[in-house]
Design an enzyme around this catalytic site. Structure first.
Site, PDB file in Angstrom:
ATOM      1  N   SER A 190      -8.783  -7.761   5.741  1.00 42.21           N
ATOM      2  CA  SER A 190      -9.123  -6.253   5.932  1.00 42.21           C
ATOM      3  C   SER A 190      -8.598  -5.460   4.585  1.00 42.21           C
ATOM      4  CB  SER A 190      -8.466  -5.776   7.300  1.00 42.21           C
ATOM      5  OG  SER A 190      -8.393  -4.151   7.155  1.00 42.21           O
ATOM      6  N   HIS A 195      -0.814  -1.921  -3.596  1.00 44.24           N
ATOM      7  CA  HIS A 195      -0.963  -1.742  -2.088  1.00 44.24           C
ATOM      8  C   HIS A 195       0.035  -2.034  -1.310  1.00 44.24           C
ATOM      9  CE1 HIS A 195      -3.107  -1.180   1.634  1.00 44.24           C
ATOM     10  NE2 HIS A 195      -2.354  -2.280   2.141  1.00 44.24           N
ATOM     11  N   ASP A 251     -15.209  -3.560   7.635  1.00 50.25           N
ATOM     12  CA  ASP A 251     -14.127  -3.569   7.717  1.00 50.25           C
ATOM     13  C   ASP A 251     -13.810  -2.360   9.029  1.00 50.25           C
ATOM     14  OD1 ASP A 251     -11.178  -4.132   7.761  1.00 50.25           O
ATOM     15  OD2 ASP A 251     -10.817  -2.131   6.825  1.00 50.25           O
ATOM     16  N   LYS A 303     -10.969  -3.940   1.034  1.00 54.88           N
ATOM     17  CA  LYS A 303     -11.039  -2.685   0.698  1.00 54.88           C
ATOM     18  C   LYS A 303     -10.498  -2.571  -0.662  1.00 54.88           C
ATOM     19  CE  LYS A 303      -9.013  -1.599   4.500  1.00 54.88           C
ATOM     20  NZ  LYS A 303      -8.350  -1.223   5.664  1.00 54.88           N
ATOM     21  N   ARG A 310     -10.708  -4.311  16.384  1.00 55.36           N
ATOM     22  CA  ARG A 310      -9.567  -4.822  16.620  1.00 55.36           C
ATOM     23  C   ARG A 310      -8.472  -4.158  17.359  1.00 55.36           C
ATOM     24  NH1 ARG A 310      -8.108  -5.850  10.689  1.00 55.36           N
ATOM     25  NH2 ARG A 310      -6.357  -6.561  11.750  1.00 55.36           N
TER      26      ARG A 310
HETATM   27  N1  URA Z   1      -4.017  -2.218   7.068  1.00 59.25           N
HETATM   28  C1  URA Z   1      -5.222  -2.536   6.975  1.00 59.25           C
HETATM   29  O1  URA Z   1      -6.180  -2.077   6.140  1.00 59.25           O
HETATM   30  N2  URA Z   1      -5.964  -3.470   7.832  1.00 59.25           N
HETATM   31  C2  URA Z   1      -5.433  -4.091   8.923  1.00 59.25           C
HETATM   32  O2  URA Z   1      -5.916  -5.045   9.363  1.00 59.25           O
HETATM   33  C3  URA Z   1      -4.044  -3.947   9.003  1.00 59.25           C
HETATM   34  C4  URA Z   1      -3.345  -2.939   8.139  1.00 59.25           C
END
Ligand code: URA
Length: 425
Positions: A184, A83, A162, A188, A169
């Site tokens: 976050s 990622h 999320d 995922k 947010r």
């Molecule tokens: N990418 C995400 O998936 N979440 C965040 O909070 C910031 C960047």
């Protein structure tokens, strides 16, 4: 339990109990009992007061439990993913997913679309004619077993808490918080079911994290979360001051990724791809040499198979934008930088990125860098080539590019793209 008590506890700097976290996340994700203003107050309290390590690991676990965690145990290859926290010109997934698959791993890369000045992997793949991001779990498992690599859209059932928290947010000034970003991203990634994960945490002008101390802290927080959840996780902190490679924009980046898979391409893209692939191979327990596999052409064959399995056709040619404009050097000297943020924002104005998640993107729009940091240029020499579907887009892109390519007298030493590797946070 009352939302107010949870908010007050975090406002006053206490560690939330596991029960408070489980109740808050499951209730907020599942119903209207917790109002958005209460969830906003809690994330602001977390933004201001932070979270302890075990509290953050539990918070992330509750976010994972708000949806499905994919079961990839039927696949007999080791699973590993990567990622990136997002950079300008970051086409590395298009190279590393087939490369690891060609090394013997299964790579279940589920991602979203890009927002803002850094492009999303799905937007890049969708520049390939016919390619389809949507896959059922059964199709994904089959492709992971047979080909080894999948790039697909994440289903809404992965970490739904999320999605709700991130939207909140975004409008409450609470995005830039290390525990909230780390939970976050990791909720995922862990939900996608991978056994191992290499994180590429970018630092620099084009990255989410502008300074090394914050990037290092984010990387360590994410590695701790992954390891707490039984995922073998490590992080590379990598430079994102200059554009990565020379292409920015969806189809342009696919073309550059194909160049790398064919054994060529810019040296920084090759170096970062190999560094990430080596870390992923190590975490997956594979005895493979990614640089040799890349040179053998096997990763290109795997990419072609992945694209075809999802309806794409590389032979059909990639789209290109009908309008071009050249940007020239304002003075003579040595190119000091190709500032990633300026170029990313300009590519976004050209149509390569989106402002709102429902906006379309242009497959052909973007920027080709005609020079690299350290090159000597003469005043008036072309330095960038802008591509757009519509000529009216050039003016705003040119404004965004002011100051993007400083030219001076100082020689520029190529800095290594990988700054540090974190395996033991
Ligand atoms: N990418 C995400 O998936 N979440 C965040 O909070 C910031 C960047």
């Amino acid at each position: 339990m009352r939302a107010l008590d949870v908010i007050v506890a975090k406002r006053d700097g206490h560690r939330l109990t596991d029960e408070q976290i489980d109740w808050f996340i499951s209730t907020y994700a599942g119903s209207e009992v917790i109002a958005d203003e209460q969830a906003a107050a809690l994330v602001m309290a977390i933004f201001l007061n932070g979270m302890e390590d075990d509290e953050l690991a539990h918070w992330t676990g509750a976010m994972i439990d708000s949806g499905d965690r994919l079961d990839l145990s039927s696949i007999d290859r080791p699973t590993v993913d990567k990622h990136s926290t997002g950079g300008v010109g970051d086409k590395i997934s298009l190279i590393v997913v087939p490369l690891l698959a060609a090394c013997g791993a299964a790579v279940p890369q589920l991602s979203g679309r890009g927002l803002g000045h850094t492009g999303g992997t799905l937007d890049k793949m969708e520049a390939i004619p016919g390619w389809n991001a949507q896959m059922s779990l059964a199709q994904m498992r089959e492709q992971l077993q047979s080909i080894g690599g999948v790039i697909a859209g994440a289903s809404a059932s992965l970490a739904p808490a999320d999605r709700k928290l991130y939207a909140l947010r975004d409008v409450t000034g609470t995005v830039e918080s290390i525990p909230l970003i780390a939970s976050s991203i990791m909720s995922k990634k862990i939900a996608e079911g991978t056994d191992a994960l290499t994180l590429d945490v970018k630092v620099g002008s084009g990255a989410f994290m502008g300074d090394l101390a914050s990037a290092d802290a984010l990387a360590r927080a994410m590695v701790r979360i992954g390891q707490a959840h039984g995922v073998a996780t490590s992080a590379l902190v990598t430079r994102m001051d200059d554009v990565l490679g020379v292409a920015v924009g969806n189809a342009l980046e696919v073309r550059e990724a194909l160049d790398v898979l064919a054994g060529g391409g810019p040296a920084d893209v090759v170096a970062l791809s190999v560094a990430l692939a080596e870390d992923m191979a190590r975490l997956a327990g594979l005895d493979a040499d990614p640089a040799a596999v890349l040179a053998s052409g096997a990763a290109m064959e795997t990419f072609d198979a992945m694209v075809r399995a999802q309806g794409g056709d590389l032979e059909a040619g990639l789209p290109s934008a009908p309008h071009r404009r050249i940007v020239v050097a304002g003075s003579s000297g040595i190119v000091q930088a190709i500032d990633a943020r300026h170029v990313g924002v300009a590519a976004w104005h050209l149509g390569a990125g989106r402002a709102r998640k429902e906006d379309p993107v242009s497959a052909g729009a973007g920027i080709m860098c005609l020079v690299r940091p350290g090159d000597t240029v003469a005043a008036g020499e072309p330095v960038l080539e802008l591509h757009a579907d519509d000529e009216e887009r050039f003016a705003r892109a040119e404004i965004a590019l002011e100051g993007a390519i400083p030219i001076g007298d100082e020689p520029v030493d190529p800095s290594p793209v990988v700054i540090e590797t974190i395996t033991d946070p």
